[in-house]
Motif scaffolding. Sequence first.
Motif, mmCIF file in Angstrom:
data_model
loop_
_atom_site.group_PDB
_atom_site.id
_atom_site.type_symbol
_atom_site.label_atom_id
_atom_site.label_comp_id
_atom_site.label_asym_id
_atom_site.label_seq_id
_atom_site.Cartn_x
_atom_site.Cartn_y
_atom_site.Cartn_z
ATOM 1 N N GLY A 184 0.783 -1.235 0.000
ATOM 2 C CA GLY A 184 0.000 0.000 0.000
ATOM 3 C C GLY A 184 0.811 1.280 0.000
ATOM 4 O O GLY A 184 0.245 2.367 0.088
ATOM 5 N N ALA A 185 2.130 1.183 -0.099
ATOM 6 C CA ALA A 185 2.954 2.394 -0.085
ATOM 7 C C ALA A 185 2.617 3.305 -1.268
ATOM 8 O O ALA A 185 2.656 4.529 -1.148
ATOM 9 N N CYS A 186 2.282 2.718 -2.407
ATOM 10 C CA CYS A 186 1.956 3.514 -3.594
ATOM 11 C C CYS A 186 0.670 4.314 -3.389
ATOM 12 O O CYS A 186 0.544 5.435 -3.877
ATOM 13 N N VAL A 187 -0.267 3.735 -2.636
ATOM 14 C CA VAL A 187 -1.533 4.421 -2.371
ATOM 15 C C VAL A 187 -1.271 5.706 -1.597
ATOM 16 O O VAL A 187 -1.825 6.763 -1.888
ATOM 17 N N LYS A 188 -0.391 5.602 -0.594
ATOM 18 C CA LYS A 188 -0.075 6.769 0.237
ATOM 19 C C LYS A 188 0.695 7.823 -0.546
ATOM 20 O O LYS A 188 0.613 9.010 -0.245
ATOM 21 N N ALA A 189 1.461 7.390 -1.537
ATOM 22 C CA ALA A 189 2.325 8.328 -2.268
ATOM 23 C C ALA A 189 1.580 9.125 -3.327
ATOM 24 O O ALA A 189 2.036 10.198 -3.730
ATOM 25 N N CYS A 190 0.444 8.624 -3.791
ATOM 26 C CA CYS A 190 -0.266 9.284 -4.898
ATOM 27 C C CYS A 190 -1.050 10.496 -4.378
ATOM 28 O O CYS A 190 -1.993 10.344 -3.601
ATOM 29 N N PRO A 191 -0.697 11.698 -4.805
ATOM 30 C CA PRO A 191 -1.394 12.890 -4.292
ATOM 31 C C PRO A 191 -2.803 13.046 -4.850
ATOM 32 O O PRO A 191 -3.584 13.832 -4.320
ATOM 33 N N ARG A 192 -3.122 12.318 -5.903
ATOM 34 C CA ARG A 192 -4.456 12.446 -6.494
ATOM 35 C C ARG A 192 -5.408 11.330 -6.074
ATOM 36 O O ARG A 192 -6.564 11.309 -6.488
ATOM 37 N N GLY A 193 -4.914 10.392 -5.282
ATOM 38 C CA GLY A 193 -5.785 9.331 -4.784
ATOM 39 C C GLY A 193 -6.345 8.434 -5.861
ATOM 40 O O GLY A 193 -7.451 7.903 -5.721
ATOM 41 N N ILE A 194 -5.592 8.238 -6.926
ATOM 42 C CA ILE A 194 -6.115 7.392 -8.008
ATOM 43 C C ILE A 194 -5.696 5.929 -7.846
ATOM 44 O O ILE A 194 -6.060 5.097 -8.674
#
Length: 278
Positions: A184-194
């Motif tokens: 889930g690290a990628c989820v936290k890193a995405c500023p647009r929540g996509i």
Amino acid sequence: MMILADIITLWNNSWPAGLTMFALAVAFSIILLVADKKLKVAVDPKIESIYQALPRIDCGTCGYAGCSSYAKAVAADPTLLGKCSPGGAGASQKIAEILNLKISSGGALKRPVIHCHSTKDNKTYFGNYAGIQSCTSANAIANVQACKFGCLGFGDCKAACKFNAIQMVNGLSTIDYNKCTGCGACVKACPRGIIEMVPFTQNKIMTVACRSQETGKDTKAFCKVGCIGCKLCTKQTDAFTVNNNLAKLDYARYEPSEQFKTAMEKCPTGVIVYRGKE
């Protein structure tokens, strides 16, 4: 004789200091030994075994600061079992054995999906962004690209992934599910929540690769592959719903079938796609 006399004199002058140093060394050694025994923090072997069963990557997906914290928590409260996505069912099974528990099959493991299907060639830009090459920085600029919901393509999620599971392909994040652990690290890193963690009931599942809530007219103007809210998918199966011009799939109801396949084939912009292991 003079030399012998000098040696005897030196010995007579130095042995008291040497004896004192030796006595101090022995005394400090005893103090340290006693302190080690008295102050030593006992480690619960059960917690240590649980820690060893975890992937020990401290990703925080479980909701705790790291694997060590989670090991202590699950040892104290077995209902927390199953919160380690990177460890998956294997880690849960090992922990259950350590805690002498029997576990059910549980729910499907969650993996990330990227709700965007638009490469550079499909996007519309109002200008050339020349700022810091990161999604977080670019996202702070209004109208950095026409679609304010799509992937910015600078790879913050790729940088956050410890497993090299994300690559940037023509300005679009792409996940290698053979490498993805679901941390889930990628989820936290995405500023647009996509990027969303969704249950993978199959190795490969269907999803709507879009987050746009623009009207169909605006979406067509901004992106060649965005959802236009036409509702054609909902006519094939009510597992799809459309709210705010955006189609959404109920993953709990997804199963490979002709209905879902037809919904995907009839989507005029091709935004309904498969994600997962090939």
